[in-house]
Design a protein around this motif. Sequence first.
Motif, PDB file in Angstrom:
ATOM      1  N   GLN A   1       6.944   0.500  -2.058  1.00  0.00           N
ATOM      2  CA  GLN A   1       8.179   1.183  -1.692  1.00  0.00           C
ATOM      3  C   GLN A   1       8.233   2.494  -2.468  1.00  0.00           C
ATOM      4  OE1 GLN A   1      10.178   0.170   0.716  1.00  0.00           O
ATOM      5  NE2 GLN A   1       8.867  -1.640   1.014  1.00  0.00           N
ATOM      6  N   LEU A   2       8.013   3.584  -1.767  1.00  0.00           N
ATOM      7  CA  LEU A   2       7.936   4.881  -2.437  1.00  0.00           C
ATOM      8  C   LEU A   2       9.257   5.271  -3.079  1.00  0.00           C
ATOM      9  CD1 LEU A   2       5.755   6.914   0.095  1.00  0.00           C
ATOM     10  CD2 LEU A   2       5.052   5.610  -1.918  1.00  0.00           C
TER      11      LEU A   2
ATOM     12  N   LEU B   1      -0.219   4.195   0.822  1.00  0.00           N
ATOM     13  CA  LEU B   1       0.562   3.389  -0.116  1.00  0.00           C
ATOM     14  C   LEU B   1       1.702   2.661   0.588  1.00  0.00           C
ATOM     15  CD1 LEU B   1       0.772   5.774  -3.228  1.00  0.00           C
ATOM     16  CD2 LEU B   1      -0.524   3.642  -3.022  1.00  0.00           C
ATOM     17  N   GLN B   2       2.355   3.355   1.533  1.00  0.00           N
ATOM     18  CA  GLN B   2       3.441   2.702   2.276  1.00  0.00           C
ATOM     19  C   GLN B   2       2.929   1.501   3.063  1.00  0.00           C
ATOM     20  OE1 GLN B   2       5.211   5.898   4.611  1.00  0.00           O
ATOM     21  NE2 GLN B   2       6.973   5.968   3.230  1.00  0.00           N
ATOM     22  N   ARG B   3       1.779   1.634   3.682  1.00  0.00           N
ATOM     23  CA  ARG B   3       1.246   0.553   4.504  1.00  0.00           C
ATOM     24  C   ARG B   3       0.661  -0.583   3.669  1.00  0.00           C
ATOM     25  NH1 ARG B   3       1.929   4.796   7.182  1.00  0.00           N
ATOM     26  NH2 ARG B   3       2.124   4.867   9.459  1.00  0.00           N
TER      27      ARG B   3
ATOM     28  N   SER C   1      -1.047  -2.738   9.916  1.00  0.00           N
ATOM     29  CA  SER C   1      -1.127  -1.765   8.826  1.00  0.00           C
ATOM     30  C   SER C   1      -2.560  -1.498   8.399  1.00  0.00           C
ATOM     31  CB  SER C   1      -0.305  -2.256   7.627  1.00  0.00           C
ATOM     32  OG  SER C   1       1.063  -2.389   7.973  1.00  0.00           O
TER      33      SER C   1
ATOM     34  N   LEU D   1       0.096   9.007   0.487  1.00  0.00           N
ATOM     35  CA  LEU D   1       1.445   8.434   0.564  1.00  0.00           C
ATOM     36  C   LEU D   1       1.558   7.437   1.712  1.00  0.00           C
ATOM     37  CD1 LEU D   1       3.744  11.534  -0.149  1.00  0.00           C
ATOM     38  CD2 LEU D   1       3.040   9.725  -1.725  1.00  0.00           C
ATOM     39  N   GLU D   2       1.007   7.778   2.867  1.00  0.00           N
ATOM     40  CA  GLU D   2       1.079   6.893   4.027  1.00  0.00           C
ATOM     41  C   GLU D   2       0.312   5.592   3.767  1.00  0.00           C
ATOM     42  OE1 GLU D   2       2.834   7.194   6.757  1.00  0.00           O
ATOM     43  OE2 GLU D   2       3.680   9.123   6.125  1.00  0.00           O
TER      44      GLU D   2
END
Length: 284
Positions: free
Chosen positions: A97-98, A91-93, A19, A88-89
């Motif tokens: 949890q969006l 934050l996911q990595r 990540s 957004l990507e």
Amino acid sequence: MTTLAAGTGPEFTSWLRGSGLEIVLLVVGAMLFSRFATFVRDRITRRIDAGFQSSDSLVRTEAAKHRHALAQVITWVVLSIVYFLVSLEVLQRLGFQLGGLVAPAAVLGAALGFGAQRIVQDLLAGFFLITERQYGFGDVVRIAVTGQSEPAEGTVEDVTLRITTLRNPDGEVITVPNGQIVKVTNLSKDWARAAIDVPVPATADINKVNEILHDVGAKAFQDRRLKSLLLDEPTVMGLEDLTVDQMNIRMVARTLPGKQFDVGRELRVRVAAALRREGLSETA
């Protein structure tokens, strides 16, 4: 969120290779895309301006002005979307949890809704400014702004969905949020007009003054430098104002967009010299 304690060396190394590396690649990719988009925009605007290298940047077609402004706006919108998606990507990595952020985001959105009204207003106003072609890059405009007694006036240097940037004759840069624009006066759309009020004594012979001004207009239109700025020969409109000891006679000239100021100054010099030769300079 995933816990990355310092003591869990193998887990951190694995995250860094997975990540962590993806985050770096996403950020670097966004930066490279931003540079590429800016390069493409600059190349397009340079091609638009290429046909006007031999003349002033103010003298350009309305279609060229619109394309120039549109290129800037499209670039701004595309980069905003890319930055949002990359965020957004990332934050996911990082382990967020969006899906779980939907409810807090709704509450936060409601709280910020009132404060964001101004931004939404700016964006909507900018959208209509661009699509309706009210003005574009290089136009000379006068903008009435909410809450300001004096209008903002200058040459349009940048147009985005949120703001309009002007540079006034003193070289100052003026930034106007599009949502605060009340009225726009475009001083360089298609063509412009230089209007000159010539004061002469009330006892002067109007016919003689008209002949002098007609002669000045004819000679100005024959001048090679001025003729390139004029659309037709300057004309004398006649008596505009009358007082006890003075009368004003108006002279007008249609000019290329943005050139009314240069033409007006030159015509005033010629009119003053002509009236001085005829002995009418004491009030001119």
